[in-house]
Design an enzyme around this catalytic site. Structure first.
Site, short mmCIF file in Angstrom:
data_model
loop_
_atom_site.label_atom_id
_atom_site.label_comp_id
_atom_site.label_asym_id
_atom_site.label_seq_id
_atom_site.Cartn_x
_atom_site.Cartn_y
_atom_site.Cartn_z
N ASP A 77 5.44 -6.47 -3.52
CA ASP A 77 6.14 -7.26 -3.62
C ASP A 77 5.42 -8.46 -4.18
OD1 ASP A 77 8.67 -9.06 -3.23
OD2 ASP A 77 8.26 -10.18 -0.56
N GLY A 78 5.70 -9.71 -4.00
CA GLY A 78 5.40 -10.94 -4.96
C GLY A 78 5.70 -10.82 -6.38
N GLY A 91 7.25 -11.83 -8.60
CA GLY A 91 7.93 -13.55 -9.19
C GLY A 91 7.01 -14.56 -8.75
N HIS A 127 6.68 -9.02 -13.43
CA HIS A 127 7.12 -7.69 -13.24
C HIS A 127 6.80 -6.83 -14.38
CE1 HIS A 127 10.45 -8.98 -10.43
NE2 HIS A 127 10.99 -9.20 -11.47
N LEU A 138 -0.81 14.56 -6.55
CA LEU A 138 -0.02 14.00 -6.34
C LEU A 138 1.45 13.97 -6.78
CD1 LEU A 138 -0.38 10.90 -4.91
CD2 LEU A 138 -0.24 10.37 -7.24
#
Ligand code: IPE
Ligand code: IPE
Ligand code: MG
Length: 251
Positions: free
Chosen positions: A24-25, A27, A41, A135
């Site tokens: 998140d973050g 923007g 993004h 992974l």
């Protein structure tokens, strides 16, 4: 693969086996630089690469990234469309590299609204990498924790009807967990949310029941390898009691 942390005490080690991240973050990272949100993004993709590389290098078996929530459709059309384009581009560009590094890719969520083209790309990417043993990288796209529980319940009902088990028979966790969309992975040991918000935002709500929760103000595009390592170090210092007392753990 899921060992329910509310039914059995799972084995724990200092290093997380499964890390789940709300990236998140993006923007705000962009806005604080007077750039359009979409620039955040685009920049965020580099942080994804760093996180994947760290997990691969540190032999962390499962990394799960929240890329697009079932609620993110509420965003302006232009932003949603850029996020889709980035996803397609990343699938086309990165999958060969992931495969070369023995990484298995999974995409979970309600994929139907993405349409046939993206659906096919996802299928091909998963198929190309499905035998890889390094992974396991899971991308949650159009994912919602409540959707996950509901679709699992739907399958429980279908299975009961097929097996002629009464619908009002007692339901156990073990009947539900095989149908959760991440049934191939253990529950996350460590959850990370960047960007300063202290909330779960309908991420893996069932699976996070006993997960250690780590929140940082750092915006996702700035989340560095050292930041990720700091979260892993923090995790190593947690005492995971699963309902027991400290004294019980010591003995
Ligand atoms: C997370 O960053 C990326 C997605 C939700 C796709 P945001 O776009 O939510 O960034 P902020 O929270 O507005 O800064
Ligand atoms: C959660 O971030 C979803 C993803 C990171 C994909 P949001 O930025 O959409 O969360 P809220 O709406 O602020 O809680
Ligand atoms: Mg956000």
């Amino acid at each position: 693969m899921i060992v329910s942390s509310t039914q059995n005490v799972p084995e724990v080690s200092a290093k997380p086996r499964h890390v789940a991240i709300i990236m998140d973050g993006n923007g705000r990272w962009a806005t604080s630089r007077k750039l359009p949100r979409t620039a955040g993004h685009i920049r965020g993709v580099q942080a994804v690469r760093r996180a994947v590389e760290l997990c691969a290098r540190e032999n962390i078996p499962y990394l799960t990234l929240f890329a697009f929530s079932s609620e993110n459709w509420r965003r302006p059309e232009e932003e949603v469309s850029l996020l889709m384009k980035l996803f397609v581009k990343a699938l086309q560009k990165e999958v060969v590299k992931l495969n070369k590094h023995n990484i298995r890719l999974k995409v979970v969520g309600d994929l139907e609204p993405f349409g046939d083209n993206l659906g096919k790309l996802i299928q091909e990417a998963e198929h190309l990498t499905h035998q890889n043993t390094g992974l396991t990288l899971t991308i949650c796209a159009n994912y919602g924790g409540r959707w996950d529980i509901l679709q699992a319940m739907q399958q429980v009902i279908k299975t009961r009807l097929a097996k002629q088990v009464a619908l009002d028979d007692v339901i156990s966790e073990n009947e539900i967990t095989p149908f959760l969309s991440m049934s191939y992975a253990p529950e996350p040991d460590l959850f990370i949310r960047t960007g300063g918000e202290i909330r779960i935002s309908n991420f893996l709500i069932w699976q996070l029941a006993y997960t250690e929760l780590y929140f940082t103000d750092t915006y996702w595009p700035d989340f560095s390898t050292a930041d990720f390592e700091a979260a892993i170090t923090w995790y190593a210092q947690r005492e995971r009691r699963f309902g027991r007392t400290s004294a019980q753990l010591d003995s």
